[in-house]
Design an enzyme around this catalytic site. Structure first.
Site: not given
Length: 466
Positions: A314, A344
């Protein structure tokens, strides 16, 4: 207000890195901490323990941790440096030596290299559920407990999943995108009510069980699979195998930690077991789903859609690109229809972040000021009732040591000239933790106690709080 600090630190040189993920199973641990604090304040106020050597505690908070936590720490007199972004391993190694505590979320990695560079580090707070971003074994062997918040964002994640179930079944994220592109595309083909459908929950913990209740309120039948037998809520039913859940479910959602056993637990074989036209949702950890295999299942039409909130890799900060340089398949995934991709945000609500900030800051403060490790995920859970304001000459010994025979005998020999009012010890794996309150200790005795205990052969870290 003064705060407690370590006096003597002796850390093992040869520590072995072993990444893992775990969560405490004790229910409502933070409720217990909050309750104990209320009870103490109503009867006899606990004395905030002062450092024997006067050095201010410095805290490093990363990833835009809640301002409520910042305020709570500063109210204790701690020096707080707050950053909105995560730090790389190199940045942490450069900065961490001057800090006694670190607060992170999911992006910052506390590795063995970082821990070895953290000469003053006493504790790490993970302001989230997961702790797989921390090398728990190395931290434990260095005498550093890790605290997290296993409950606070459960409702936020469960609500996100329910919104994704409805969004996927109605394809309205796709319709919204088309409208923004100037295309009117009213249709009912492939759009369904969720009432009467089956939701399969993999992992029936804090999030999975809350999701179960919400789903049944929508008229959804709930199945769940877990590695342990769990009493279901409502009309939910536990199935014996993952395959059984996959074959029966219209929607499959994952709520598991990242472990060697869960890495790629949903891959080509498992996706093939799912019903044709089913949907997959993952808001747990990025590595539990084989994304290239998922892309193939979506391209072939075997799955009708998917929602992902987590990814194997990420971006480190807001505004950074999410592209093929981050994950090689990113552009392909982004081009697929009826795929919901979010950055997220499962626990990213004002309510969840406030509660996480309160819970983790409370746990860290109790450890720094009183030595309590209740709720630590990698450490023996030890606590003693507070030293009261009337007990002005009492000293608390907090002794982290290797779990080998003979340690208590050595420490008790040092303490034998004094009145040990209370003492408690516990161990977890290779690490043990002793707390003891000693009465009528003079300043000269404190120095002697510190020196003798820190010289015992199993010492990892010794703090004297007075």
């Amino acid at each position: 207000m003064s705060s407690a600090i370590n006096i003597t630190v002796s850390r093992p040189v040869n520590v072995v890195s072993a990444s893992m993920s775990m969560s405490p199973t004790t229910p409502n641990i933070h409720d217990r901490l909050r309750r104990d604090s209320i009870v103490a304040s109503c009867v006899r106020a606990p004395r905030v323990l002062h450092p024997v050597e006067n050095e201010d505690l410095k805290l490093l908070l990363l990833e835009n941790i809640s301002q409520e936590a910042v305020k709570a720490f500063r109210a204790q007199g701690f020096h707080v440096d707050h950053y909105t972004k995560s730090m790389s391993e190199d940045e942490l190694v450069e900065k961490i030596a001057s800090y006694h505590a670190v607060g992170i979320r999911s992006k910052t990695k506390i590795t063995e290299r970082v821990i070895k560079a953290a000469s003053k580090l006493l504790v790490v707070g993970c302001f989230c559920i997961g702790v797989n971003q921390v090398d728990l074994d190395t931290a434990g062997k260095a005498g550093i407990p890790i605290f997290n918040s296993p409950f606070s964002n459960s409702r936020s994640v469960a609500e996100l999943v329910m919104s994704e179930v409805i969004a996927l079944s109605r394809q309205y994220v796709q319709r919204a995108f088309e409208m923004r592109e100037g295309l009117w595309n009213k249709q009912s083909k492939g759009c369904w009510e969720v009432r009467g459908k089956t939701l399969g929950i993999i992992g029936y913990g804090h999030i999975g069980s809350q999701l179960s209740v919400l789903a049944e309120a929508f008229g959804i039948r709930v199945l769940f699979y877990d590695v342990i037998n769990i009493m279901p809520l409502g009309s939910a039913r536990q199935v014996d195998t993952l395959t059984a859940l996959l074959r029966e479910s219209d929607f499959v959602t994952l709520h598991v930690p990242e472990l060697p056993e869960t890495t790629n637990m949903i891959s080509a074989e498992q996706l093939a077991e799912m019903k044709k036209g089913a949907y997959l949702i993952n808001n747990s950890r990025g590595r539990v789903v084989d994304i290239p295999a998922l892309i193939n299942a979506l391209k072939t039409g075997h799955l009708a859609g998917a929602a992902l909130d987590v990814y194997p890799t990420e971006p480190g900060s807001n505004g950074a690109p999410f592209d093929d340089q981050v994950n090689s398949w990113a552009s392909t995934l982004c081009a697929l229809p009826n795929v919901i991709l979010t950055p997220h945000i499962g626990g990213s609500t004002e309510e969840a972040q406030r509660m996480i900030g309160e819970e983790v800051s409370l746990a860290l403060t109790r450890y720094l000021n009183y030595g309590s490790t209740l709720g630590a995920v990698n450490f023996p859970e030890v606590d003693l009732r507070a030293i009261t304001a009337e007990q002005g000459t009492h000293v608390r010994v907090c002794h982290v040591h290797n779990n080998i025979p003979g340690v208590l005998r050595q420490v008790n020999e040092v303490l034998s000239p004094y009145n040990v009012e209370k003492q408690y010890s516990d161990s977890k794996g290779d690490v043990a933790y002793l707390m003891a309150d000693i009465a009528d200790v003079s300043p000269t005795d404190i120095n002697r106690l510190r020196e003798l205990i820190s010289k015992t052969n199993a010492n990892i870290l010794t703090r004297l709080l007075a």
